[in-house]
Write a protein that holds these residues in place. Structure first.
Motif, PDB file in Angstrom:
ATOM      1  N   ILE A 195       0.863  -1.179   0.000  1.00  0.00           N
ATOM      2  CA  ILE A 195       0.000   0.000   0.000  1.00  0.00           C
ATOM      3  C   ILE A 195       0.900   1.229   0.000  1.00  0.00           C
ATOM      4  N   VAL A 196       0.689   2.092  -0.942  1.00  0.00           N
ATOM      5  CA  VAL A 196       1.441   3.341  -1.003  1.00  0.00           C
ATOM      6  C   VAL A 196       0.426   4.477  -1.026  1.00  0.00           C
ATOM      7  N   VAL A 197       0.572   5.408  -0.118  1.00  0.00           N
ATOM      8  CA  VAL A 197      -0.293   6.585  -0.086  1.00  0.00           C
ATOM      9  C   VAL A 197       0.588   7.812  -0.285  1.00  0.00           C
ATOM     10  N   SER A 198       0.271   8.552  -1.304  1.00  0.00           N
ATOM     11  CA  SER A 198       0.988   9.786  -1.579  1.00  0.00           C
ATOM     12  C   SER A 198      -0.032  10.913  -1.537  1.00  0.00           C
ATOM     13  N   ALA A 199       0.104  11.765  -0.558  1.00  0.00           N
ATOM     14  CA  ALA A 199      -0.838  12.878  -0.400  1.00  0.00           C
ATOM     15  C   ALA A 199      -0.091  14.074   0.178  1.00  0.00           C
ATOM     16  N   THR A 200      -0.624  15.232  -0.061  1.00  0.00           N
ATOM     17  CA  THR A 200       0.019  16.442   0.438  1.00  0.00           C
ATOM     18  C   THR A 200      -0.128  16.535   1.948  1.00  0.00           C
ATOM     19  N   SER A 201       0.669  17.386   2.542  1.00  0.00           N
ATOM     20  CA  SER A 201       0.625  17.611   3.979  1.00  0.00           C
ATOM     21  C   SER A 201      -0.774  18.054   4.396  1.00  0.00           C
ATOM     22  N   GLY A 202      -1.257  17.478   5.492  1.00  0.00           N
ATOM     23  CA  GLY A 202      -2.569  17.851   6.010  1.00  0.00           C
ATOM     24  C   GLY A 202      -3.720  17.033   5.471  1.00  0.00           C
ATOM     25  N   MET A 203      -3.455  16.107   4.568  1.00  0.00           N
ATOM     26  CA  MET A 203      -4.528  15.286   3.999  1.00  0.00           C
ATOM     27  C   MET A 203      -4.970  14.171   4.938  1.00  0.00           C
ATOM     28  N   GLY A 204      -4.231  13.932   6.022  1.00  0.00           N
ATOM     29  CA  GLY A 204      -4.673  12.964   7.018  1.00  0.00           C
ATOM     30  C   GLY A 204      -4.045  11.595   6.908  1.00  0.00           C
ATOM     31  N   LYS A 205      -2.835  11.527   6.378  1.00  0.00           N
ATOM     32  CA  LYS A 205      -2.180  10.224   6.266  1.00  0.00           C
ATOM     33  C   LYS A 205      -1.970   9.601   7.645  1.00  0.00           C
ATOM     34  N   SER A 206      -1.368  10.335   8.560  1.00  0.00           N
ATOM     35  CA  SER A 206      -1.121   9.783   9.899  1.00  0.00           C
ATOM     36  C   SER A 206      -2.409   9.471  10.653  1.00  0.00           C
ATOM     37  N   PRO A 207      -3.380  10.401  10.715  1.00  0.00           N
ATOM     38  CA  PRO A 207      -4.624  10.064  11.426  1.00  0.00           C
ATOM     39  C   PRO A 207      -5.378   8.900  10.786  1.00  0.00           C
ATOM     40  N   GLY A 208      -5.236   8.719   9.490  1.00  0.00           N
ATOM     41  CA  GLY A 208      -5.920   7.614   8.815  1.00  0.00           C
ATOM     42  C   GLY A 208      -5.277   6.264   9.066  1.00  0.00           C
ATOM     43  N   PHE A 209      -3.973   6.260   9.303  1.00  0.00           N
ATOM     44  CA  PHE A 209      -3.250   5.004   9.490  1.00  0.00           C
ATOM     45  C   PHE A 209      -3.094   4.599  10.954  1.00  0.00           C
ATOM     46  N   LYS A 210      -2.917   5.563  11.851  1.00  0.00           N
ATOM     47  CA  LYS A 210      -2.586   5.253  13.249  1.00  0.00           C
ATOM     48  C   LYS A 210      -3.550   4.284  13.926  1.00  0.00           C
ATOM     49  N   PRO A 211      -4.868   4.490  13.848  1.00  0.00           N
ATOM     50  CA  PRO A 211      -5.764   3.556  14.552  1.00  0.00           C
ATOM     51  C   PRO A 211      -5.645   2.118  14.038  1.00  0.00           C
TER      52      PRO A 211
END
Length: 144
Positions: free
Chosen positions: A81-97
């Motif tokens: 899985i590769v997610v490429s998104a700009t800063s603030g798009m929620g990569k960390s909040p989407g993955f952490k849980p």
């Protein structure tokens, strides 16, 4: 429309053309509820939450399971899985849980690994399910 194109082109930004939602109904209801809960609590892109859940399954699955197609075709169920998104798009909040249980498991195993190898001069790479901010060389070293 392909899943990959949906992931690449979708954005919660208002100026981007809406290309539709990922078909959540491919998942069991408890996963649909989980993804929706992450999305509601973070107010970030739902596709990133889906990618987080799929990443957790990929890491937990590893290369331990195989799919047999026909009588002779066998494939390991490895996927990336590769997610490429700009800063603030929620990569960390989407993955952490989704990755939290795997990160906790990695920490438990780190203590066990340290105890087993503490007297060795040359230690092997510590096995980990989740890697953070690493190079492709580091991935190969751990999961080679």
């Amino acid at each position: 429309m392909s899943f990959i194109r949906a992931l690449v082109n979708h954005s919660d930004e208002p100026n981007n053309k809406d290309i539709g939602e990922f078909p959540l109904d491919v998942f069991p209801q408890y996963l649909i509820d989980y993804v929706n809960d992450i999305h509601k609590s973070t107010n970030k892109n739902r596709l990133i939450s889906i990618a987080g859940v799929m990443s957790a399954f990929a890491a937990a699955n590893g290369k331990h399971y195989q799919v047999i197609a026909g009588t002779s075709w066998v494939e390991k169920t490895i996927f990336w899985i590769v997610v490429s998104a700009t800063s603030g798009m929620g990569k960390s909040p989407g993955f952490k849980p989704a990755l939290k249980p795997l990160n906790e498991y990695d920490w438990e195993q780190k203590d066990k690994w340290s105890t087993e190898w503490e007297l060795m001069e040359k230690k092997p790479p510590r096995p980990m399910l989740v890697l953070h901010d690493v190079t492709s060389e580091a991935v190969l070293k751990v999961h080679g």
